[in-house]
Motif scaffolding. Structure first.
Motif, PDB file in Angstrom:
ATOM      1  N   THR A  26      -4.823  -3.888  29.008  1.00 11.46           N
ATOM      2  CA  THR A  26      -5.206  -4.852  27.977  1.00 11.46           C
ATOM      3  C   THR A  26      -4.749  -4.390  26.601  1.00 11.46           C
ATOM      4  OG1 THR A  26      -7.423  -3.892  27.775  1.00 11.46           O
ATOM      5  CG2 THR A  26      -7.170  -5.767  29.265  1.00 11.46           C
ATOM      6  N   GLN A  27      -4.816  -3.093  26.356  1.00 11.30           N
ATOM      7  CA  GLN A  27      -4.368  -2.560  25.066  1.00 11.30           C
ATOM      8  C   GLN A  27      -2.863  -2.762  24.890  1.00 11.30           C
ATOM      9  OE1 GLN A  27      -5.948  -1.400  22.392  1.00 11.30           O
ATOM     10  NE2 GLN A  27      -3.991  -1.110  21.384  1.00 11.30           N
ATOM     11  N   GLN A  28      -2.097  -2.379  25.897  1.00 16.13           N
ATOM     12  CA  GLN A  28      -0.638  -2.452  25.796  1.00 16.13           C
ATOM     13  C   GLN A  28      -0.107  -3.878  25.855  1.00 16.13           C
ATOM     14  OE1 GLN A  28       0.999   0.074  28.802  1.00 16.13           O
ATOM     15  NE2 GLN A  28       0.374   1.952  27.794  1.00 16.13           N
ATOM     16  N   LEU A  29      -0.731  -4.716  26.677  1.00 13.80           N
ATOM     17  CA  LEU A  29      -0.171  -6.049  26.893  1.00 13.80           C
ATOM     18  C   LEU A  29      -0.763  -7.122  25.991  1.00 13.80           C
ATOM     19  CD1 LEU A  29       0.020  -6.038  30.787  1.00 13.80           C
ATOM     20  CD2 LEU A  29       1.852  -5.590  29.162  1.00 13.80           C
ATOM     21  N   PHE A  30      -2.035  -7.012  25.673  1.00 14.88           N
ATOM     22  CA  PHE A  30      -2.661  -8.084  24.918  1.00 14.88           C
ATOM     23  C   PHE A  30      -3.016  -7.688  23.491  1.00 14.88           C
ATOM     24  CE2 PHE A  30      -3.681  -9.061  29.400  1.00 14.88           C
ATOM     25  CZ  PHE A  30      -2.962 -10.229  29.509  1.00 14.88           C
ATOM     26  N   SER A  31      -3.745  -6.593  23.320  1.00 19.79           N
ATOM     27  CA  SER A  31      -4.165  -6.184  21.975  1.00 19.79           C
ATOM     28  C   SER A  31      -2.970  -5.932  21.071  1.00 19.79           C
ATOM     29  CB  SER A  31      -5.045  -4.941  22.044  1.00 19.79           C
ATOM     30  OG  SER A  31      -6.211  -5.212  22.788  1.00 19.79           O
TER      31      SER A  31
END
Length: 118
Positions: A26-31
């Motif tokens: 989620t950090q790498q792809l969305f945030s």
């Protein structure tokens, strides 16, 4: 490329077998793309195979008494692959309902599979 997918889609579904810890995804792809955390919904089924049905075995030697070691220096050793093929050929028929065998490298699977089919 992923930014295009996120910006042009109503929903993005990521599905996979070994994705934990999911926070890294989620950090790498969305945030990193500025997607608000409240828009990310996680769903997990847990393990689909009951723990009582999983068995891990460590085999040092095969039926021919050859050492089975997947070290860097033995990565091309045909004797090791032949021995793994013999192990699987002996073990798989006695496992009720069959089994799943995992290989860390596709090349190992490719080398062992024909040996189990003969």
């Amino acid at each position: 490329m992923f930014q295009e997918v996120v910006s042009e889609s109503r929903s993005v579904v990521l599905a996979g077998g070994t994705m934990q810890p999911f926070e890294e995804f989620t950090q790498q792809l969305f945030s990193a793309l500025g997607v608000d955390e409240s828009r990310v919904h996680l769903f997990s089924c847990g393990h689909i195979v009951d723990k009582s049905r999983i068995r891990t075995l460590i085999v040092e030697r095969g039926p021919s008494n050859e050492v089975v070691q997947f070290s860097f220096k033995d990565r091309q050793n045909e004797i090791v692959f032949a021995e793994v093929g013999r192990i699987l050929t002996n073990v798989i028929p006695i496992i009720p309902g069959g089994c799943v065998v995992s290989f860390l490298r596709m090349t190992w699977k490719t080398k062992c599979s024909p040996l189990c089919q003969s």
